[in-house]
Design an enzyme around this catalytic site. Structure first.
Site, PDB file in Angstrom:
ATOM      1  N   GLY A 291      -4.157   0.401  -0.764  1.00 13.61           N
ATOM      2  CA  GLY A 291      -5.586   0.611  -1.009  1.00 13.61           C
ATOM      3  C   GLY A 291      -6.278   1.331   0.132  1.00 13.61           C
TER       4      GLY A 291
ATOM      5  CE  LYS B 267      -4.118  -0.172   3.961  1.00  9.91           C
ATOM      6  NZ  LYS B 267      -3.663   0.030   2.569  1.00  9.91           N
ATOM      7  CB  THR B 268      -5.798  -4.263   4.931  1.00 10.97           C
ATOM      8  OG1 THR B 268      -6.504  -5.030   3.957  1.00 10.97           O
ATOM      9  CG2 THR B 268      -5.506  -5.188   6.089  1.00 10.97           C
TER      10      THR B 268
ATOM     11  CG  ASP C 266      -8.047  -7.285   1.486  1.00 16.10           C
ATOM     12  OD1 ASP C 266      -9.085  -6.711   1.095  1.00 16.10           O
ATOM     13  OD2 ASP C 266      -7.061  -7.475   0.755  1.00 16.10           O
TER      14      ASP C 266
ATOM     15  CG  ASP D  58       3.379  -6.915   1.237  1.00 12.85           C
ATOM     16  OD1 ASP D  58       3.782  -7.842   1.987  1.00 12.85           O
ATOM     17  OD2 ASP D  58       2.953  -7.113   0.086  1.00 12.85           O
TER      18      ASP D  58
ATOM     19  NE  ARG E  34      -2.934  -0.318  -5.221  1.00  7.10           N
ATOM     20  CZ  ARG E  34      -3.528  -0.996  -4.227  1.00  7.10           C
ATOM     21  NH1 ARG E  34      -2.811  -1.779  -3.453  1.00  7.10           N
ATOM     22  NH2 ARG E  34      -4.825  -0.889  -4.017  1.00  7.10           N
TER      23      ARG E  34
ATOM     24  CD  GLU F 142     -10.912  -8.904  -5.752  1.00  8.29           C
ATOM     25  OE1 GLU F 142     -10.906  -8.108  -6.684  1.00  8.29           O
ATOM     26  OE2 GLU F 142     -10.547  -8.596  -4.597  1.00  8.29           O
TER      27      GLU F 142
END
Lengths: 548, 548
Positions: free
Chosen positions: B77, B198-199, B201, B172, B141, B307
C-alpha cells in the site's frame, strides 16, 4: 484549552484589508437601484428599503461617532470565516468608538427571539480570530419570518440598547434580514439590519456579490482530498473513486473542485436538468469513460457527484414528487406489514413512467425512497447516497457489457462523501481576509445609519489592498418566486451558469480530463504561510468569472 | 502536465538531512546482533545474514566508488514519502558515481519477476520530488516468497547489471527482502538487498526503527479532518461523528489521531483484546459517554474507531472463524435459495455463543458476514462498516434507555471513513526529510557492500541535522510465528503497547476528553512553510515514546 501549533500561529494572523478600511471611511453613494425582476411587487413589499443606492467605502477623515451597541447572529450551516466576520465587526465597532459593545445572539436567529445572548469581549473575540466554525455563539436554522418573532427581537434589542443587527447567512437568511429591516423601518423601531453573504455552497452570488464566504475554504479542503484520492488511484491503479460533494442544490462546489483537481468525470446538476438527462443517461456517460479508459489499460479514475443531483434529474424529481404525494399520511400504506407489500403498493399507484423508474432502481435506494421518510412523510433526498446508487448501476451495466464482450476491464469502486469536513475548516487566507473585511464593512454601514443593506467586498481577484468594500440594498437582488405554494420576494439563488466562464472552461476540457492521459492536479492542503501564489489564491471559479 | 501552486513550490523543496549524509560517509560497525526471539531457528534459516553488526553512518573522507546499477521496488500500500526514498537513493547513487544508474521495477515485486522496469533519469526523478503517491513506478502486492521468483529476479538483474535491490515495504515485504538477501548470498548471485521501513499503519517499529515512513503524514491528514469535524460538531451541536480510521490491524493511527485531536472517545483494538471486551462492552462504553454528555446538554461528539477493531474482539473473531470454516465451499449452504434460509442454516450450525452473537448483530452486518464473501469463501472483514454497526447498536441501546427514562438526550449520528485520503498525501516536511534520508542511507549501505540490512534513521524528535543514519540487519527484528499453519521467520509486528507512553498518556486523559468540557484540538492542514513548530513537528506518538 490546549491548542495545536497551527491554532496558536493563526491566532496572530492579521487579516489583509482593502485600503479604504485601513483608516477612517467616507461613504460614497452611487445610483439608485432596482430589483433584478418583479420591480413593482418588490417595491410595494419594501416601501422603505427599496430603491436605495449602492454604497462604496472610500478613505475618509477621522471623526467621532456616538456610542452604540450592536447584535450579531449566525444563521444556518457553518462556513469557514464566520468568526472573522464577527472579529472584523468587533474591531470596526471599537475603532468607531471604544465604548461600543457587540452582543452575540446565541444559536442562530432563535437567540434574538428568545433574548439569549452573550456580550462579546476582546478576550472572547481573540480566542476565535482566524478559526473555523460557528462555535463562538453557535448557529441555528430557525427562520425569522413572522411578525411576532420580529417584535420579540425589538424587545431583546431594547433591553440591550442595540441599534443594529448583523445577520450572517445564506440567501434565505438575507431575504429574511431584509424583511426584518423593512419591518423595523415601518415600525420606527430604531434598529438597523445588515446582512453578510455566507454559504459554502457558493450559490449566493450575483453582479454585486462576487462570492459568498466559506466557499473558497470548503472547496480547497475537498480538492485537497480529491487530489489525494487521485494520486492514490494513479498509484494503486485499481479503483474508481465515486465522490459525492456537499452542496444542497447548486453544483458550484463540484465544479470548483473539478477545476482545481481535474478529475476524470464531474457531473453538473444544472447541465443534467438543462439537457433533461435521465439517470440512465448519466450512467451511460460514466460507463463510456470507464470503458474508454479500460481500453487504454486504465482501470481507475475519479468521479465527482454533486449532492443535489437526484433532484435535478427531471424523471427522478417527478418520481419523488409522486411518492411524497402518495405516501404522506397514507394510512393504507402505513398499515401494510412487509416491505414487499409496500413496494408492490407503490408500484401499482405510480404513473407508468415513475413506476418503471422505481422498478429499475437498486433495491437499497428504492427502499430509501419508500420506507425511510421524514416526520412529514417526505423522502429525505439529501440522505440518498447517490454515489452508491451510481456505483451499483454502473457496475450492472459494465457486467452486461462484459458478457457481450464490449468491456474488457476490471471495475472496483470506492465511495466517498465530503461535506462536514469542509464546513468548519480553518479559513484560508482568502476567507480570513474577505470575512474580516466584510465585518469591518458592516460596522461602517451601521455607523452611517444604513439598513436593509448587505456588506460586500468586490474586486476579489486582486491583492487585498485593492479590494473595494461597500454595501448593496438587499432588495436589489430580489425577485418573486413560488415557495410552499405562495409567491414570495426572495434573493435569486445562483445556480451554475451553463453560459458562464467556469462551466465553459470545464466543458472545453472534460474530454481531455476523461482521457487516458492523466491530467490530474494535486492541490494539496491549504497553506497559510509561504509564497503568495501558494497561500493567497482565490477560487478558480472566481478567477475564470473575472477572466484573470 | 498542469500543476497546482503547491506542487510547483514543493518541487523546489530541499529535504533536510542528518549531518553525516551531507557529505561523504564512513561506516561504523557496532556490536554483532541477535534476533529478538527464536535465535536458534532464525540463525539456522539465515546462515549468511544472521548476527551482522548494527551500522552507523558518520562523516567520512571523499573517495571514489566504482560504477554500479541499482534496482528499486515499491511494495504494498502507498505511503507518503515513497517518492522521496527513491529521490534520495538516486541522489546518493549519483554522489557515489555520476555514472551509476537506478532502475525502477514496475508495479511492485512482480516487476522484478517479470523483468519489467524503467530507468529512472533525473528528469523523471525531478517530476516526483516531495510528492505523494507511488505512481513513479507503481506498487503491487505480489509476495516475493518462492525460489523460482528469486531466480527470475537474478535473470532480470543480470540483464541490467544490477548489483543491489532496494525494497520499500512493510513488515512482510522486509521479511521477504531478507529471505531474498539470504538466498542471493547463498547462491553467490552478487546481488545485495536493502529494505526500507514503509507503512502508514505505523506497525513496523521497534527498538531500532523509531517509526515507519508515511505514518506522520497520513495521521496528520486524518487529524486535520477529525479536527474539522470536531469544530463542526461543536458548532452545530447536534451530531455524533463516528469515524473509522484505516489501519489494518494495529490501532496506532487511531491513537495518534486521538493524541492530536482529543476526541470524546477513541477505541483501541489492543485494549479491547487485552480486556477481552465484547461488542456489547464497547457499545456500553460509548453509550455511557453519550448519556453523560447529554446530561450536560451536549448532544454531540466524536468517536474514533480503528478499522481492525472487529478482529480484536475475541467473540467476534471466534464467530468469524466459525463462519469461515462453516461456509467456505459449503455446497449445502450455497444451494439454499433465500437469505432467510441461509441465516437460519448458519444460526443452527454455530456454537451457542457465536449463534447468540450472530443473532444480536444488526441485520445488515449479519448479512455481510454470511452473504458477501471473498472468492475463498472468507468473510471480508475489512469491508465491514464498523462505524455503522456501532451507530446502529448504540442507537438501539439509547432508545431503550429513553423508554426507561435513563437517557434524555437526542442522538443523531454521522459516519465517516478516512483511509485512502491519507495514503498519497503530499508528504509532510517530516516524511519528506525522513524518506529522503532513508534513500541516501540506502545508497551508502549498498556502496559498502551490505545486504540483508534495513536502512534506518534515528533520533527523529531532534532537528534533522542531528538525526542518526545507519543500518540494521533485518534478522535482528525477527521471530518465528505461525502463518497459514506453518512456522515462519517474520519481523515482529508492533501493536499498540498498552504499557507504552502514548497509550498511557491517552488513558490518563480520556475521561477528561469524554467530559462535558470540550477538550478538542484543531490540528488544521499540514503546513510546509512557516514557523518550524508548525511545519516540522513529528507525531505525538514519537514525541511521547521519546518522552520529549
Amino acid at each position: 484549552m490546549q491548542k495545536s501549533p497551527l491554532q496558536i500561529a493563526r491566532s496572530n494572523y492579521q487579516p489583509k484589508m482593502p485600503v479604504a478600511l485601513q483608516g477612517f471611511v467616507a461613504i460614497k453613494e452611487g445610483e439608485k437601484t432596482q430589483s433584478v425582476a418583479d420591480q413593482e411587487e418588490i417595491k410595494k413589499l419594501f416601501p422603505n428599503t427599496y430603491g436605495l443606492p449602492v454604497i462604496s467605502l472610500v478613505p475618509g477623515e477621522k471623526k467621532a461617532f456616538p456610542e452604540m451597541n450592536v447584535g450579531v447572529i449566525l444563521s444556518g450551516g457553518q462556513a469557514p470565516g464566520g468568526h472573522n466576520v464577527i472579529a472584523g465587526l468587533f474591531d470596526g465597532l471599537k475603532q468607531l468608538n471604544p465604548n461600543n459593545k457587540l452582543y452575540g445572539f446565541l444559536n442562530g436567529p432563535s437567540g434574538l427571539i428568545e433574548g439569549n445572548y452573550l456580550e462579546l469581549t476582546s478576550n472572547i473575540i481573540d480566542e476565535y480570530r482566524n478559526t473555523g466554525g460557528f462555535d463562538i455563539i453557535g448557529s441555528g436554522r430557525t427562520k425569522l419570518e413572522e411578525t411576532w418573532q420580529f417584535d420579540k427581537g425589538i424587545e431583546a434589542c431594547k433591553k440591550l440598547n442595540i441599534k443594529a443587527i448583523v445577520i450572517i447567512g445564506g440567501d434565505d437568511s438575507n431575504t429574511n434580514a431584509c424583511v426584518l429591516a423593512e419591518y423595523y423601518q415601518q415600525k420606527n423601531a430604531g434598529i438597523q439590519v445588515i446582512g453578510c453573504p455566507k454559504t459554502i455552497d457558493g450559490d449566493l452570488k450575483n453582479a454585486q456579490i462576487e462570492t459568498s464566504f466559506g466557499f473558497d475554504t470548503a472547496c480547497k479542503v475537498y480538492s485537497e482530498l480529491i487530489g489525494n484520492l487521485q494520486r492514490d488511484a494513479n498509484s494503486a491503479k485499481k479503483y474508481w473513486h465515486f465522490i459525492r460533494l456537499m452542496g444542497r442544490s447548486a453544483s458550484h462546489i463540484a465544479l470548483e473542485c473539478a477545476l482545481q483537481a481535474q478529475p476524470n468525470i464531474c457531473i453538473i446538476s444544472e447541465e443534467v436538468e438543462a439537457k433533461e438527462m435521465t439517470l440512465n443517461d448519466i450512467v451511460d456517460q460514466i460507463v463510456k469513460v470507464i470503458v474508454d479508459r479500460a481500453d487504454a489499460g486504465l482501470n481507475f479514475g475519479t468521479i465527482l457527484i454533486p449532492e443535489g443531483l437526484i433532484e435535478f434529474i427531471p424523471a427522478m424529481r417527478r418520481l419523488i414528487a409522486e411518492l411524497n404525494d402518495l405516501l404522506a399520511n397514507n394510512e393504507e400504506f402505513n398499515s401494510l406489514e412487509s416491505d414487499d407489500e409496500k413496494r408492490q403498493y407503490v408500484k401499482a399507484k405510480l404513473t407508468h413512467e415513475s413506476s418503471q423508474l422505481y422498478r429499475d432502481l437498486p433495491k437499497g435506494i428504492a427502499r430509501q425512497l419508500t420506507l425511510d421518510r421524514d416526520p412529514h412523510g417526505n423522502v429525505m433526498v439529501s440522505q440518498i447516497e447517490t454515489e452508491k446508487l451510481l456505483i451499483e448501476m454502473v457496475a450492472k451495466k459494465l457486467a452486461i457489457m462484459k458478457g457481450e464482450g464490449t468491456y474488457k476491464g476490471k471495475f472496483a469502486a470506492l465511495n466517498h462523501f465530503f461535506g462536514y469536513e469542509g464546513r468548519c475548516a480553518i479559513p484560508s487566507n482568502f476567507d480570513a481576509d474577505y470575512c474580516y473585511s466584510l465585518g469591518r464593512t458592516a460596522s461602517w454601514l451601521i455607523a452611517e445609519g444604513k439598513t436593509g443593506y448587505m456588506a460586500i467586498v468586490q474586486n476579489l481577484t486582486t491583492p487585498a489592498n485593492e479590494w473595494q468594500a461597500g454595501g448593496i440594498p438587499i432588495t436589489m437582488m430580489m425577485n418573486m418566486e413560488k415557495r410552499a405554494g405562495k409567491m414570495k420576494p426572495v434573493i435569486q439563488k445562483a445556480l451554475v451558469d451553463l453560459e458562464g466562464e467556469p462551466f465553459k472552461y470545464f466543458a472545453s476540457k472534460r474530454e481531455l480530463w476523461a482521457d487516458a492521459h492523466t491530467s490530474y492536479i494535486y492541490p494539496g492542503p491549504i497553506q497559510y504561510y509561504g509564497p503568495s501564489e501558494v497561500c493567497d489564491q482565490p477560487t478558480r471559479t472566481l478567477l475564470l468569472e473575472k477572466k484573470r
